[in-house]
Scaffold this motif. Structure first.
Motif, PDB file in Angstrom:
ATOM      1  N   LYS A  44       0.871  -1.176   0.000  1.00 45.98           N
ATOM      2  CA  LYS A  44       0.000   0.000   0.000  1.00 45.98           C
ATOM      3  C   LYS A  44       0.905   1.222   0.000  1.00 45.98           C
ATOM      4  O   LYS A  44       1.748   1.385   0.883  1.00 45.98           O
ATOM      5  N   THR A  75      -7.121   3.445  -6.006  1.00 43.12           N
ATOM      6  CA  THR A  75      -8.281   3.538  -5.119  1.00 43.12           C
ATOM      7  C   THR A  75      -8.988   4.878  -5.287  1.00 43.12           C
ATOM      8  O   THR A  75      -8.412   5.851  -5.771  1.00 43.12           O
ATOM      9  N   ASN A  77     -12.148   5.769  -2.771  1.00 42.37           N
ATOM     10  CA  ASN A  77     -12.628   6.134  -1.442  1.00 42.37           C
ATOM     11  C   ASN A  77     -12.226   5.062  -0.435  1.00 42.37           C
ATOM     12  O   ASN A  77     -12.144   3.892  -0.781  1.00 42.37           O
ATOM     13  N   ALA A  78     -12.033   5.475   0.801  1.00 38.03           N
ATOM     14  CA  ALA A  78     -11.752   4.538   1.884  1.00 38.03           C
ATOM     15  C   ALA A  78     -12.948   4.520   2.832  1.00 38.03           C
ATOM     16  O   ALA A  78     -13.532   5.560   3.121  1.00 38.03           O
ATOM     17  N   PHE A  79     -13.305   3.344   3.300  1.00 43.57           N
ATOM     18  CA  PHE A  79     -14.428   3.183   4.213  1.00 43.57           C
ATOM     19  C   PHE A  79     -13.932   2.462   5.453  1.00 43.57           C
ATOM     20  O   PHE A  79     -13.050   1.609   5.394  1.00 43.57           O
ATOM     21  N   SER A  80     -14.503   2.785   6.589  1.00 40.79           N
ATOM     22  CA  SER A  80     -14.146   2.074   7.833  1.00 40.79           C
ATOM     23  C   SER A  80     -15.422   1.796   8.610  1.00 40.79           C
ATOM     24  O   SER A  80     -16.486   2.368   8.324  1.00 40.79           O
ATOM     25  N   GLY A  81     -15.307   0.915   9.588  1.00 41.53           N
ATOM     26  CA  GLY A  81     -16.464   0.520  10.385  1.00 41.53           C
ATOM     27  C   GLY A  81     -17.033   1.687  11.170  1.00 41.53           C
ATOM     28  O   GLY A  81     -16.312   2.575  11.618  1.00 41.53           O
ATOM     29  N   GLY A  82     -18.356   1.684  11.322  1.00 46.12           N
ATOM     30  CA  GLY A  82     -19.026   2.734  12.066  1.00 46.12           C
ATOM     31  C   GLY A  82     -18.979   2.482  13.558  1.00 46.12           C
ATOM     32  O   GLY A  82     -18.714   1.380  14.015  1.00 46.12           O
ATOM     33  N   LYS A  83     -19.202   3.494  14.328  1.00 44.27           N
ATOM     34  CA  LYS A  83     -19.218   3.374  15.781  1.00 44.27           C
ATOM     35  C   LYS A  83     -20.667   3.229  16.236  1.00 44.27           C
ATOM     36  O   LYS A  83     -21.546   3.937  15.773  1.00 44.27           O
TER      37      LYS A  83
END
Length: 84
Positions: A44, A75, A77-83
């Protein structure tokens, strides 16, 4: 900064040496993972928006001794887990 992922196929027995050389000499490298399957490594890299991706891959990655082939993913967009 934008992220690209580069899959690297190495000459037989060279994957760990190639990974170490890239980690030591390419400041744009964020992570390098050894992998199973068709490619040996997954890197990366974070590039400045004005950097030419093709030129970066050819001059900085494919020129490392022991690199046999590469496959580059750009790439968006980057996505991550929600809180919760």
């Amino acid at each position: 900064m934008r992220a690209i992922f580069v899959m690297v196929k190495c000459e037989m027995g060279q994957a760990y040496r190639v990974a170490r050389e890239m980690a030591d000499s390419i400041p744009e490298l964020s992570e390098m993972h050894s992998t199973s399957g068709q490619y040996d490594l997954l890197g990366k890299f974070y590039l400045e928006p004005d950097n030419d991706i093709g030129l970066f891959v050819v001059e900085r990655i494919q020129s490392v001794p022991g690199v046999k082939d590469t496959y580059t993913l750009q790439t968006f967009n980057a996505f991550s887990g929600g809180k919760a």
